[in-house]
Design an enzyme around this catalytic site. Structure first.
Site, mmCIF file in Angstrom:
data_model
loop_
_atom_site.group_PDB
_atom_site.id
_atom_site.type_symbol
_atom_site.label_atom_id
_atom_site.label_comp_id
_atom_site.label_asym_id
_atom_site.label_seq_id
_atom_site.Cartn_x
_atom_site.Cartn_y
_atom_site.Cartn_z
ATOM 1 N N GLU A 1 0.813 -1.322 0.015
ATOM 2 C CA GLU A 1 -0.169 -0.106 0.049
ATOM 3 C C GLU A 1 0.925 1.474 0.052
ATOM 4 O O GLU A 1 1.859 1.277 0.827
ATOM 5 C CB GLU A 1 -0.917 -0.097 1.201
ATOM 6 C CG GLU A 1 -1.415 1.207 1.668
ATOM 7 C CD GLU A 1 -2.471 1.776 0.420
ATOM 8 O OE1 GLU A 1 -3.175 1.199 -0.119
ATOM 9 O OE2 GLU A 1 -2.459 3.033 0.072
ATOM 10 N N GLN A 2 0.434 2.241 -0.956
ATOM 11 C CA GLN A 2 1.386 3.355 -0.993
ATOM 12 C C GLN A 2 1.343 4.140 0.178
ATOM 13 O O GLN A 2 2.267 4.827 0.429
ATOM 14 C CB GLN A 2 1.035 4.349 -2.307
ATOM 15 C CG GLN A 2 -0.423 4.788 -2.375
ATOM 16 C CD GLN A 2 -0.786 5.355 -3.578
ATOM 17 O OE1 GLN A 2 -0.094 5.569 -4.646
ATOM 18 N NE2 GLN A 2 -1.989 5.812 -3.559
ATOM 19 N N ARG B 1 -17.334 4.727 6.764
ATOM 20 C CA ARG B 1 -16.388 3.918 5.827
ATOM 21 C C ARG B 1 -15.064 3.687 6.653
ATOM 22 O O ARG B 1 -14.529 2.582 6.635
ATOM 23 C CB ARG B 1 -15.824 4.899 4.871
ATOM 24 C CG ARG B 1 -14.985 4.460 3.717
ATOM 25 C CD ARG B 1 -14.760 5.469 2.643
ATOM 26 N NE ARG B 1 -15.611 5.412 1.506
ATOM 27 C CZ ARG B 1 -15.538 4.708 0.278
ATOM 28 N NH1 ARG B 1 -14.428 4.056 0.081
ATOM 29 N NH2 ARG B 1 -16.516 4.967 -0.386
ATOM 30 N N TYR C 1 -28.168 9.860 5.035
ATOM 31 C CA TYR C 1 -28.530 8.910 5.654
ATOM 32 C C TYR C 1 -27.822 8.586 7.219
ATOM 33 O O TYR C 1 -26.472 9.474 7.369
ATOM 34 C CB TYR C 1 -28.427 7.672 5.051
ATOM 35 C CG TYR C 1 -26.896 6.927 4.496
ATOM 36 C CD1 TYR C 1 -25.993 6.490 5.289
ATOM 37 C CD2 TYR C 1 -26.632 6.807 3.033
ATOM 38 C CE1 TYR C 1 -24.634 6.068 4.711
ATOM 39 C CE2 TYR C 1 -25.581 6.818 2.635
ATOM 40 C CZ TYR C 1 -24.396 6.253 3.384
ATOM 41 O OH TYR C 1 -23.329 5.686 2.868
#
Ligand SMILES: Cc1cc2nc3c(=O)[nH]c(=O)nc-3n(C[C@H](O)[C@H](O)[C@H](O)COP(=O)(O)OP(=O)(O)OC[C@H]3O[C@@H](n4cnc5c(N)ncnc54)[C@H](O)[C@@H]3O)c2cc1C
Length: 395
Positions: free
Chosen positions: A35-36, A109, A214
């Site tokens: 992962e960068q 998220r 939401y």
């Protein structure tokens, strides 16, 4: 002696890369994620997980954890921008759970990402490793990183998002299509609304723009809003780019009072240029393949981009389960074949921006179970015709 357990390199630790790592790790496959980013930041955004995505999480043992804090909306409501008249109300809650065998959930998220990271031992994920190039050969792939390092793997999976470096090197340079629209997004405590009652989950449909609002947890103490509004001059896709609140509020002047109140209570907003691509003819060559936004980015209008990336990851891991290095090319081609038609259909449907605006058949999306779908080569209409055609959405 023949080696039986291949080494798999995944580039990108987004939702797709992490689910692939978790599913491969569970299958006993030797996997490393590059992962960068130097660290994982908590991106201020909500995310919807349809029943098809929750089935992915269930297979990884995460469903109960996610259910313990996520919000399960009773419906996906569509309302007219100014009058608030109901256009369509798709029942979720227990109705959808009974029908599709898993709930529809909404959450932050960052919470989802954190839960996915917890599924693999820390040494599986290498941060600060930005892929710059790779060299495939008959026995595997050599990966090159910005820090000057290199490593070998038997196969490479590009889960590196819309501007995938793996995709660029595999298929040649091209740019995703700008939709000319931006997604403003904000997450904030519901307390800022001072008790003003709001819907659980509504898409407000305007003439040339919309806004989706939401809750992101079952305490209903956090609100999320995300827009699609014309702004062709804005081209930056970044989870951290800030937007101008005044511009956002002006863009929704005249919308229903509920929308105005929600925008008025917002103190900070981010901004993202919405991009998409036509379906690719193919995305696997030999021992290199792609998944998620790297191969089939779509507009967020169905709330299915991450779900499709997660489904890809499960199907990919199932295809690789038990494969020795010599079978990798064939298994990766099988993975692409199983996934191509479905992801292409999702790209086109998302592009149209009609999802849930009126009576919608969602069965083909929500019924899917990536852990159960037969691993058999599938014909793909999208591949046969080369691409889907479709006009750009108005809203
Ligand atoms: C506003 C908005 C709302 C959305 N809402 C939803 C929703 O409700 N539900 C849903 O299912 N989907 C939603 N989506 C879509 C979803 O966010 C994406 O489809 C999903 O994040 C794609 O996951 P991915 O793992 O393929 O790619 P990404 O999440 O983009 O991850 C790619 C990773 O690769 C890394 N990377 C990139 N290049 C390199 C490199 N060269 N070397 C190493 N690492 C690299 C990046 O840093 C990143 O961590 C939404 C999208 C937007 C824009």
């Amino acid at each position: 002696m023949t080696r039986t357990n291949p080494s798999i390199a995944i580039v990108g630790a987004g939702m797709g890369g992490l689910v692939a790592a978790a599913a491969l790790h569970r299958a006993g496959i030797n996997v490393t994620v590059y992962e960068q980013a130097a660290r994982f930041a908590r991106v201020g955004s909500g995310i919807q997980m349809g029943p098809n995505a929750v089935k992915v999480l269930r297979g990884l043992g995460l469903e109960q954890h996610i259910r313990s804090f996520a919000f399960q909306p009773p419906s996906w409501r569509s309302r007219v921008w100014d009058t608030g008249e109901e256009k369509f109300n798709f029942l979720l809650g227990e109705t959808a759970e009974a029908k599709y065998g898993a709930p529809y959930l909404q959450l932050h998220r960052g919470d989802l990402h954190e839960a996915l990271v917890s599924l693999v031992p820390p040494q599986v994920i290498q941060l600060n490793r930005r892929l710059t190039g790779f060299d495939p050969d008959a026995d595997g792939v050599t990966l090159h990183f910005e820090d000057g390092g290199q490593t070998r793997a038997d196969a490479l999976i590009g889960a590196d998002g819309t501007h995938s470096r793996v995709r660029e090197l595999l298929l040649g340079p091209d740019r995703p299509q700008l939709s000319g629209r931006v997604a403003y997004r904000a997450v904030y405590p519901s307390a800022r609304l001072n008790g003003y009652p709001i819907d659980d989950h509504t898409k407000w449909w305007g003439v040339d723009r919309h806004i989706v609002i939401y809750f992101t947890n079952n305490r209903q103490d956090e609100v999320y809003l995300v827009t699609s509004v014309p702004e062709p001059e804005w081209v930056m896709e970044s989870w951290s780019a800030k937007g101008d609140l005044g511009e956002l509020r002006r863009a929704y002047e005249g919308f229903h009072e509920q929308v105005q109140r929600i925008l008025a209570a917002c103190s900070d907003v981010h901004k993202w240029a919405i991009v998409e691509r036509q379906p690719l003819d193919r995305w696997t060559h030999g021992r290199v393949t792609l998944l998620g936004d790297a191969c089939h980015p779509m507009t967020p209008y169905m709330a299915q981009g991450a779900a499709m990336a997660m489904e890809d990851a499960v199907v990919l891991a199932r295809c690789l389960d038990g494969a020795g290095p010599e079978a990798l090319s064939e298994r990766l081609a099988l993975y692409e074949s199983v996934r191509h038609e479905r992801t292409s259909s999702a790209q086109l449907t998302s592009h149209e921006n009609k999802w849930m605006g009126s009576s919608t058949d969602a069965d083909w999306v929500y019924s899917y179970d990536a852990w159960q779908v037969p691993l058999e080569p599938q014909p793909s209409a999208a591949r046969a015709s080369g691409r889907h055609e479709g006009s750009y959405p108005l809203v």
